[in-house]
Every structure is written in C-alpha cells, then in structure tokens.
Design a protein around this motif. Structure first.
Motif, PDB file in Angstrom:
ATOM      1  N   GLY A 181      38.677  39.649  42.032  1.00  0.00           N
ATOM      2  CA  GLY A 181      39.416  38.437  41.715  1.00  0.00           C
ATOM      3  C   GLY A 181      40.730  38.764  41.049  1.00  0.00           C
ATOM      4  O   GLY A 181      41.142  39.929  40.976  1.00  0.00           O
ATOM      5  N   ASP A 182      41.415  37.748  40.569  1.00  0.00           N
ATOM      6  CA  ASP A 182      42.691  37.964  39.890  1.00  0.00           C
ATOM      7  C   ASP A 182      42.510  38.671  38.562  1.00  0.00           C
ATOM      8  O   ASP A 182      43.425  39.314  38.054  1.00  0.00           O
ATOM      9  CB  ASP A 182      43.400  36.619  39.669  1.00  0.00           C
ATOM     10  CG  ASP A 182      43.805  35.965  40.986  1.00  0.00           C
ATOM     11  OD1 ASP A 182      44.037  36.708  41.955  1.00  0.00           O
ATOM     12  OD2 ASP A 182      43.877  34.727  41.026  1.00  0.00           O
ATOM     13  N   SER A 183      41.328  38.566  37.971  1.00  0.00           N
ATOM     14  CA  SER A 183      41.010  39.251  36.718  1.00  0.00           C
ATOM     15  C   SER A 183      39.578  39.757  36.826  1.00  0.00           C
ATOM     16  O   SER A 183      38.813  39.307  37.698  1.00  0.00           O
ATOM     17  CB  SER A 183      41.154  38.304  35.529  1.00  0.00           C
ATOM     18  OG  SER A 183      40.164  37.298  35.582  1.00  0.00           O
ATOM     19  N   PRO A 184      39.174  40.701  35.950  1.00  0.00           N
ATOM     20  CA  PRO A 184      37.783  41.189  35.996  1.00  0.00           C
ATOM     21  C   PRO A 184      36.752  40.070  35.916  1.00  0.00           C
ATOM     22  O   PRO A 184      35.685  40.166  36.527  1.00  0.00           O
ATOM     23  CB  PRO A 184      37.712  42.125  34.791  1.00  0.00           C
ATOM     24  CG  PRO A 184      39.110  42.615  34.611  1.00  0.00           C
ATOM     25  CD  PRO A 184      39.987  41.456  34.974  1.00  0.00           C
ATOM     26  N   ALA A 185      37.063  39.015  35.178  1.00  0.00           N
ATOM     27  CA  ALA A 185      36.109  37.914  35.034  1.00  0.00           C
ATOM     28  C   ALA A 185      35.918  37.159  36.348  1.00  0.00           C
ATOM     29  O   ALA A 185      34.913  36.456  36.529  1.00  0.00           O
ATOM     30  CB  ALA A 185      36.578  36.952  33.943  1.00  0.00           C
ATOM     31  N   ASP A 186      36.887  37.292  37.262  1.00  0.00           N
ATOM     32  CA  ASP A 186      36.805  36.593  38.546  1.00  0.00           C
ATOM     33  C   ASP A 186      36.128  37.437  39.626  1.00  0.00           C
ATOM     34  O   ASP A 186      35.887  36.946  40.738  1.00  0.00           O
ATOM     35  CB  ASP A 186      38.204  36.204  39.036  1.00  0.00           C
ATOM     36  CG  ASP A 186      38.894  35.239  38.087  1.00  0.00           C
ATOM     37  OD1 ASP A 186      38.186  34.398  37.497  1.00  0.00           O
ATOM     38  OD2 ASP A 186      40.120  35.341  37.923  1.00  0.00           O
ATOM     39  N   THR A 187      35.855  38.698  39.350  1.00  0.00           N
ATOM     40  CA  THR A 187      35.224  39.568  40.339  1.00  0.00           C
ATOM     41  C   THR A 187      33.786  39.123  40.586  1.00  0.00           C
ATOM     42  O   THR A 187      33.066  38.748  39.665  1.00  0.00           O
ATOM     43  CB  THR A 187      35.235  41.031  39.850  1.00  0.00           C
ATOM     44  OG1 THR A 187      36.581  41.474  39.755  1.00  0.00           O
ATOM     45  CG2 THR A 187      34.478  41.942  40.806  1.00  0.00           C
ATOM     46  N   ARG A 188      33.371  39.168  41.855  1.00  0.00           N
ATOM     47  CA  ARG A 188      32.002  38.815  42.221  1.00  0.00           C
ATOM     48  C   ARG A 188      31.421  39.931  43.087  1.00  0.00           C
ATOM     49  O   ARG A 188      32.162  40.671  43.745  1.00  0.00           O
ATOM     50  CB  ARG A 188      31.937  37.479  42.967  1.00  0.00           C
ATOM     51  CG  ARG A 188      32.444  36.306  42.139  1.00  0.00           C
ATOM     52  CD  ARG A 188      32.166  34.979  42.820  1.00  0.00           C
ATOM     53  NE  ARG A 188      30.749  34.658  42.865  1.00  0.00           N
ATOM     54  CZ  ARG A 188      30.078  34.116  41.851  1.00  0.00           C
ATOM     55  NH1 ARG A 188      30.699  33.838  40.718  1.00  0.00           N
ATOM     56  NH2 ARG A 188      28.806  33.835  41.976  1.00  0.00           N
ATOM     57  N   TYR A 189      30.096  40.006  43.086  1.00  0.00           N
ATOM     58  CA  TYR A 189      29.397  41.044  43.838  1.00  0.00           C
ATOM     59  C   TYR A 189      28.375  40.417  44.781  1.00  0.00           C
ATOM     60  O   TYR A 189      27.778  39.381  44.467  1.00  0.00           O
ATOM     61  CB  TYR A 189      28.667  42.001  42.891  1.00  0.00           C
ATOM     62  CG  TYR A 189      29.578  42.788  41.978  1.00  0.00           C
ATOM     63  CD1 TYR A 189      30.116  44.009  42.366  1.00  0.00           C
ATOM     64  CD2 TYR A 189      29.905  42.299  40.710  1.00  0.00           C
ATOM     65  CE1 TYR A 189      30.947  44.724  41.521  1.00  0.00           C
ATOM     66  CE2 TYR A 189      30.735  43.003  39.857  1.00  0.00           C
ATOM     67  CZ  TYR A 189      31.251  44.218  40.268  1.00  0.00           C
ATOM     68  OH  TYR A 189      32.072  44.931  39.432  1.00  0.00           O
ATOM     69  N   ARG A 190      28.199  41.059  45.921  1.00  0.00           N
ATOM     70  CA  ARG A 190      27.156  40.660  46.867  1.00  0.00           C
ATOM     71  C   ARG A 190      26.361  41.891  47.268  1.00  0.00           C
ATOM     72  O   ARG A 190      26.933  42.973  47.450  1.00  0.00           O
ATOM     73  CB  ARG A 190      27.731  39.999  48.114  1.00  0.00           C
ATOM     74  CG  ARG A 190      28.559  38.754  47.870  1.00  0.00           C
ATOM     75  CD  ARG A 190      28.786  37.974  49.152  1.00  0.00           C
ATOM     76  NE  ARG A 190      27.564  37.356  49.634  1.00  0.00           N
ATOM     77  CZ  ARG A 190      27.097  36.175  49.221  1.00  0.00           C
ATOM     78  NH1 ARG A 190      27.763  35.488  48.303  1.00  0.00           N
ATOM     79  NH2 ARG A 190      25.982  35.685  49.709  1.00  0.00           N
ATOM     80  N   ALA A 191      25.054  41.729  47.399  1.00  0.00           N
ATOM     81  CA  ALA A 191      24.195  42.791  47.924  1.00  0.00           C
ATOM     82  C   ALA A 191      23.815  42.407  49.346  1.00  0.00           C
ATOM     83  O   ALA A 191      23.223  41.336  49.569  1.00  0.00           O
ATOM     84  CB  ALA A 191      22.949  42.953  47.067  1.00  0.00           C
ATOM     85  N   VAL A 192      24.188  43.237  50.300  1.00  0.00           N
ATOM     86  CA  VAL A 192      23.887  42.950  51.698  1.00  0.00           C
ATOM     87  C   VAL A 192      22.775  43.878  52.170  1.00  0.00           C
ATOM     88  O   VAL A 192      22.715  45.051  51.801  1.00  0.00           O
ATOM     89  CB  VAL A 192      25.130  43.105  52.595  1.00  0.00           C
ATOM     90  CG1 VAL A 192      26.177  42.071  52.242  1.00  0.00           C
ATOM     91  CG2 VAL A 192      25.706  44.508  52.519  1.00  0.00           C
ATOM     92  N   LYS A 193      21.913  43.328  52.997  1.00  0.00           N
ATOM     93  CA  LYS A 193      20.783  44.073  53.561  1.00  0.00           C
ATOM     94  C   LYS A 193      20.941  44.057  55.077  1.00  0.00           C
ATOM     95  O   LYS A 193      21.037  42.981  55.677  1.00  0.00           O
ATOM     96  CB  LYS A 193      19.477  43.419  53.126  1.00  0.00           C
ATOM     97  CG  LYS A 193      18.216  44.087  53.642  1.00  0.00           C
ATOM     98  CD  LYS A 193      17.006  43.340  53.090  1.00  0.00           C
ATOM     99  CE  LYS A 193      15.702  43.872  53.620  1.00  0.00           C
ATOM    100  NZ  LYS A 193      14.544  43.091  53.101  1.00  0.00           N
ATOM    101  N   ILE A 194      20.988  45.245  55.664  1.00  0.00           N
ATOM    102  CA  ILE A 194      21.306  45.378  57.075  1.00  0.00           C
ATOM    103  C   ILE A 194      20.120  45.968  57.822  1.00  0.00           C
ATOM    104  O   ILE A 194      19.561  46.995  57.400  1.00  0.00           O
ATOM    105  CB  ILE A 194      22.540  46.280  57.276  1.00  0.00           C
ATOM    106  CG1 ILE A 194      23.762  45.659  56.582  1.00  0.00           C
ATOM    107  CG2 ILE A 194      22.820  46.534  58.749  1.00  0.00           C
ATOM    108  CD1 ILE A 194      24.957  46.575  56.532  1.00  0.00           C
ATOM    109  N   ALA A 195      19.735  45.333  58.927  1.00  0.00           N
ATOM    110  CA  ALA A 195      18.745  45.880  59.847  1.00  0.00           C
ATOM    111  C   ALA A 195      19.503  46.518  61.002  1.00  0.00           C
ATOM    112  O   ALA A 195      20.034  45.814  61.864  1.00  0.00           O
ATOM    113  CB  ALA A 195      17.807  44.791  60.347  1.00  0.00           C
ATOM    114  N   VAL A 196      19.600  47.836  60.986  1.00  0.00           N
ATOM    115  CA  VAL A 196      20.407  48.518  61.994  1.00  0.00           C
ATOM    116  C   VAL A 196      19.758  48.422  63.361  1.00  0.00           C
ATOM    117  O   VAL A 196      20.440  48.400  64.390  1.00  0.00           O
ATOM    118  CB  VAL A 196      20.648  49.988  61.588  1.00  0.00           C
ATOM    119  CG1 VAL A 196      21.402  50.746  62.667  1.00  0.00           C
ATOM    120  CG2 VAL A 196      21.432  50.043  60.280  1.00  0.00           C
ATOM    121  N   GLY A 197      18.427  48.326  63.415  1.00  0.00           N
ATOM    122  CA  GLY A 197      17.751  48.218  64.706  1.00  0.00           C
ATOM    123  C   GLY A 197      18.207  47.013  65.494  1.00  0.00           C
ATOM    124  O   GLY A 197      18.331  47.068  66.728  1.00  0.00           O
TER     125      GLY A 197
END
Length: 314
Positions: free
Chosen positions: A172-188
């Motif tokens: 984000g514009d500042s550290p407080a605006d940063t967000r995280y996502r955990a993605v799970k991928i099925a490669v098959g």
C-alpha cells in the motif's frame, strides 16, 4: 556543491571509512558453520556463501534479510539455491541448471518466469502450469516483470509434499496499508483453489513448511506466528511479550516449535537467541548456552543452526 580536494579532507574521509568499517565488522561479524560436509559463511545483510568439497562456491546476496537467490532445504540435507542443488551429505554441487531465471523450491516444485517477464511457469513432476501475477491476486505496476516480483518478495513460495502455497504481498501507500494473501495452488489442475485474505497482521518475512509441521508464516515487527495444516486456514499462536526480533521459525510438528528470536528473560549473550516450545506454543523457553536442547535444533534449519553453532571467523 563544491568539493575541496585537500590532503586533510582526504585523510579525514579515510579515517572515517576505516573507523566505520571496523565498527561494522565488530557489530556484524562473518559466521562460519559446517552442515555435513558443506561449509557455510554468513554476514547478515551482506551475503551467505556455500563452499563445496570439490572447490566450488555458491554465493547468495542478502539485503536486509531479502536473499537472492532464495535458499531452501529439506529433511534429506539437500540445499536448493536458485538453479543449483547442493548435498550436505557429500558436500558437493549435485545439480546446476545454468538458468538464472529458474528457482528450484525443493524436491517437488520449480518456478521459472518466462523470457518476456509476464508469467510464471510452475512445474511439479510431469505437470506444468502458467500463471500471470494477476491470476495469483497481485496487482502489478507497469513494467514490473515476474522475475522482479520474485526478487523483491512480492511473491513467495515454499516447497511441499502436497499443494503449492504462496504468499502474496499487496503493498500500500504506507506499511499500514499493506495486505497479504495466502494462495493455494493445485498444479495438477492448474487452479488457484483458495486465496485467503490475511489482512495486515505484521511484516511477514518467513514462509515455511515441514512434513509434520505443515505451513507457517512469521512476522517480524509484532512477532507473529501463523500456522496452517492445509495452506488455506491460518491460526495465530500467541507469543509471550518477552519475545522480540522474531526472524524465522521451524515447526517440527504440532508440539515442537522453534523460533529465531530474542527473549528478554535471558541476557543476549547467555544463549543462541532461540526460543523453544514443546507443547504447541502454550509455553516458551529461551535456550541457554549448554542447554541439551541445542543439540536438538533441527539439522537443516539454517537460521537456527547458524545461531546455535555458527562461529566467528576473521
């Protein structure tokens, strides 16, 4: 600005540089560690170097904890460093793909940006998939290439005997605006099967996996530890207020958890700066020098081994 080219000014600059370098060298020494037959040297914030028994060296740049190429290990004592694989058992470089764009995550997964820098090729055995950063949930600036996203850790993956889990950082514009996502991928099936919004729990710096401990995430400012059994649902383990400067973790199983962190209950020079829990995070104990538990620090957890057995060199 005018620069006066005088001998006195030059001597002052040289004296300052030497004094600053001596101070830095004392505060940030080079540590030496042997894991199996591999010799490892590390200066935090500068480099990590692996020297093999056959005279080869593999160096990783370290910029304030952001390492390139990334280093991964497994329970068999193999080290995966970019496009190279080293064996601690033999101390030899056992594979070199000679491909600067390839990142071997471990025994299961490989990541490689395409030459145009627009997509990521993910390979698992005979299966191969292609994802754009936007398909993984990442907004990219114009001109930002997929290799850049790996280098600046906007996208991080960890090898696993199962689905591929990645951490997406949405700045984000500042550290407080940063967000995280955990993605799970099925490669098959080449699908993102889940994308969990983690919000902004902390400055997340470490994504890990072990066979019995599954997945974990570490935050370095609020000293956060997130655990997951499936790479999709995450729970927080509460750490005591005495823990700070958490940089790394190793979740051995659902009971034994190791932290590379400071615990104010123990003077800094009284132990290797490792905190341990034997009950799944209900209680935590800082290790002291001479503690028998030091011998039980996971063999291929590099941060823990460097703290427990690393020796200063000239």
């Amino acid at each position: 600005m005018q620069i006066r080219n005088t001998m006195s000014a030059a001597r002052a600059v040289v004296a300052c540089v030497l004094a600053c370098w001596q101070t830095l060298s004392v505060a940030n020494p080079v540590l030496h560690l042997e894991i199996g037959k591999l010799k490892i040297r590390q200066q935090e914030g500068a480099f990590i170097q692996f020297d093999t028994t056959d005279g080869k060296s593999v160096r990783v740049g370290d910029r304030a904890g952001a390492q390139w190429p990334p280093i991964a290990t497994d329970s068999e004592g193999m080290f995966y460093i970019g496009d190279k694989i080293l064996s601690s058992r033999t101390g030899r470089l056992v594979a070199d793909e000679h491909n600067a764009r390839l990142v071997i995550l471990g025994a299961h997964y490989r990541i490689q940006p395409d030459t145009a820098g627009k997509v990521l090729h993910i390979t698992h055995g005979a299966h191969s998939c292609v994802f754009t950063p936007s398909e993984l949930g990442l907004r990219t600036r114009d001109g930002m290439q997929s290799m850049d996203l790996l280098k600046n850790e906007s996208i991080r993956f960890v090898d696993a005997n199962g689905p591929l889990v990645g951490l997406i950082t949405l700045l984000g514009d500042s550290p407080a605006d940063t967000r995280y996502r955990a993605v799970k991928i099925a490669v098959g099936s080449c699908r993102v099967v889940s994308s969990a919004d983690l919000g902004n729990p902390d400055n997340l710096v470490d994504l890990g996996w072990s066979e019995a401990g599954h997945w974990w995430l570490v935050g370095s400012i609020e000293n956060t530890l997130l655990l997951s059994n499936d790479g999709e649902h995450w729970s927080t383990r509460t750490l005591p207020d005495t823990v700070s400067e958490l940089m790394s973790a190793y979740v051995e199983n659902d009971r034994r958890i190791w932290l590379a962190a400071v615990d104010s209950r123990l003077p800094l020079d009284a132990g290797p700066l490792i905190v341990f829990s034997s009950d799944g995070g209900k209680t935590w104990t800082p290790l002291k020098w001479g503690d028998p538990l030091i011998k039980e620090v996971p063999s291929f957890w590099l941060d823990g081994q460097m703290r427990a057995r690393g020796k200063e060199t000239d």
